[in-house]
Design a protein around this motif. Sequence first.
Motif, PDB file in Angstrom:
ATOM      1  N   ARG A   1      18.733   4.253  78.586  1.00 28.07           N
ATOM      2  CA  ARG A   1      17.661   4.031  79.491  1.00 28.07           C
ATOM      3  C   ARG A   1      18.099   3.317  80.495  1.00 28.07           C
ATOM      4  NH1 ARG A   1      13.212   6.975  79.380  1.00 28.07           N
ATOM      5  NH2 ARG A   1      11.767   5.367  79.597  1.00 28.07           N
ATOM      6  N   VAL A   2      17.635   3.616  81.771  1.00 27.82           N
ATOM      7  CA  VAL A   2      17.798   2.481  82.853  1.00 27.82           C
ATOM      8  C   VAL A   2      16.464   1.864  83.421  1.00 27.82           C
ATOM      9  CG1 VAL A   2      19.726   3.718  83.733  1.00 27.82           C
ATOM     10  CG2 VAL A   2      17.786   4.267  84.475  1.00 27.82           C
TER      11      VAL A   2
ATOM     12  N   HIS B   1      27.089   3.753  91.793  1.00 30.67           N
ATOM     13  CA  HIS B   1      26.916   5.138  91.324  1.00 30.67           C
ATOM     14  C   HIS B   1      27.194   6.245  92.263  1.00 30.67           C
ATOM     15  CE1 HIS B   1      24.853   2.667  87.879  1.00 30.67           C
ATOM     16  NE2 HIS B   1      25.544   3.895  87.255  1.00 30.67           N
TER      17      HIS B   1
ATOM     18  N   HIS C   1      27.508   8.802  86.573  1.00 34.21           N
ATOM     19  CA  HIS C   1      26.582   9.193  86.215  1.00 34.21           C
ATOM     20  C   HIS C   1      25.420   8.128  85.731  1.00 34.21           C
ATOM     21  CE1 HIS C   1      23.314  11.051  83.378  1.00 34.21           C
ATOM     22  NE2 HIS C   1      23.656  12.227  84.049  1.00 34.21           N
ATOM     23  N   PRO C   2      24.348   8.206  85.953  1.00 38.30           N
ATOM     24  CA  PRO C   2      23.387   6.710  85.787  1.00 38.30           C
ATOM     25  C   PRO C   2      23.406   6.545  84.102  1.00 38.30           C
ATOM     26  CG  PRO C   2      22.090   8.717  86.149  1.00 38.30           C
ATOM     27  CD  PRO C   2      23.471   9.394  86.616  1.00 38.30           C
ATOM     28  N   SER C   3      24.019   7.661  83.229  1.00 39.07           N
ATOM     29  CA  SER C   3      24.153   7.096  81.979  1.00 39.07           C
ATOM     30  C   SER C   3      25.387   6.103  81.523  1.00 39.07           C
ATOM     31  CB  SER C   3      24.283   8.319  81.050  1.00 39.07           C
ATOM     32  OG  SER C   3      25.313   8.983  81.410  1.00 39.07           O
TER      33      SER C   3
ATOM     34  N   MET D   1      20.813   0.809  88.896  1.00 37.07           N
ATOM     35  CA  MET D   1      21.725   2.225  89.332  1.00 37.07           C
ATOM     36  C   MET D   1      22.130   1.412  90.788  1.00 37.07           C
ATOM     37  SD  MET D   1      19.782   5.314  88.313  1.00 37.07           S
ATOM     38  CE  MET D   1      18.075   4.608  88.516  1.00 37.07           C
TER      39      MET D   1
ATOM     40  N   VAL E   1      18.165   8.977  91.159  1.00 38.30           N
ATOM     41  CA  VAL E   1      16.862   8.703  90.208  1.00 38.30           C
ATOM     42  C   VAL E   1      16.308   9.973  89.563  1.00 38.30           C
ATOM     43  CG1 VAL E   1      16.466   6.479  91.416  1.00 38.30           C
ATOM     44  CG2 VAL E   1      15.161   8.809  91.929  1.00 38.30           C
TER      45      VAL E   1
ATOM     46  N   THR F   1      18.140  12.548  88.713  1.00 43.30           N
ATOM     47  CA  THR F   1      19.101  12.882  87.609  1.00 43.30           C
ATOM     48  C   THR F   1      18.719  12.174  86.360  1.00 43.30           C
ATOM     49  OG1 THR F   1      20.842  13.497  89.092  1.00 43.30           O
ATOM     50  CG2 THR F   1      21.483  12.726  87.170  1.00 43.30           C
ATOM     51  N   ALA F   2      18.405  10.514  86.721  1.00 46.85           N
ATOM     52  CA  ALA F   2      18.014   9.821  85.543  1.00 46.85           C
ATOM     53  C   ALA F   2      16.685  10.477  84.797  1.00 46.85           C
ATOM     54  CB  ALA F   2      17.848   8.377  86.105  1.00 46.85           C
TER      55      ALA F   2
ATOM     56  N   ASP G   1      17.572  13.315  82.853  1.00 44.39           N
ATOM     57  CA  ASP G   1      18.410  13.522  81.678  1.00 44.39           C
ATOM     58  C   ASP G   1      17.933  12.375  80.662  1.00 44.39           C
ATOM     59  OD1 ASP G   1      19.800  15.131  82.890  1.00 44.39           O
ATOM     60  OD2 ASP G   1      21.722  13.721  83.171  1.00 44.39           O
TER      61      ASP G   1
ATOM     62  N   LEU H   1      16.803   8.939  81.190  1.00 44.56           N
ATOM     63  CA  LEU H   1      16.948   7.860  81.313  1.00 44.56           C
ATOM     64  C   LEU H   1      15.751   7.132  81.746  1.00 44.56           C
ATOM     65  CD1 LEU H   1      20.398   8.206  82.740  1.00 44.56           C
ATOM     66  CD2 LEU H   1      20.041   7.574  80.180  1.00 44.56           C
TER      67      LEU H   1
END
Length: 215
Positions: free
Chosen positions: A24-25, A64, A77-79, A93, A127, A129-130, A133, A135
């Motif tokens: 998670r972010v 990022h 990638h934000p992960s 991020m 964001v 993408t987060a 996926d 996050l």
Amino acid sequence: MATGYYLQDNPNPNAGQYGWPRNRVSGVVGIHTAENNTCFNGPDPGDADVARFIAGRSDFGSYHVLVDADSVTPLVHPSWAAWADTTNNAHAMSVSAAVAANDWLAMEETRRRQVVINMAAAAAELVQTAVRDGLLDSPTPARRITPAEAIAGSRAGFYGHGETNPSTRYDPGKDFDWNLFLTTYAGYIGGGIATVGDITPERPLLIPGVAGLYL
């Protein structure tokens, strides 16, 4: 197999520039400038130059996603955490422009606006993408947040790197066009603007003690 993220596809052999896998972010996004030599006209090599620098540097500092006047380079990638801000790498991020913060007003207006628009587009893609996926539950709102919120990860939004590190950092600088950034970002994510403009008193633009790239 290539990932499409420059630093993952070109791992730094000297100092790993991402880590700490994340499920998670927070939705906190830092806005940065890379402090390279700003390109004022013609094709802009800035993001490619900075990406190569990061992929070979012997100390730590990354983002990022990185943009210049005519291109966008996803780096991590934000992960994964990037090493953009020592106060919140674990949850935040980051988006950076391959320019120097002193140079916003020295740039021709159309070029300056294009860099900011590219930053907004890159932030929206990051964001989204987060969210895609798992996050984040929803895109980061188009609003400024306080340094305390940015450090704690207690409220999703955008902040400038110099706000969380005022003694050593000043990016993206006092001349960064937050209004254009947030307005454009809001359009990309299909949302309104919760806050536009400064949320802290304007700080003087500090001059770094060492010339050249810093992160």
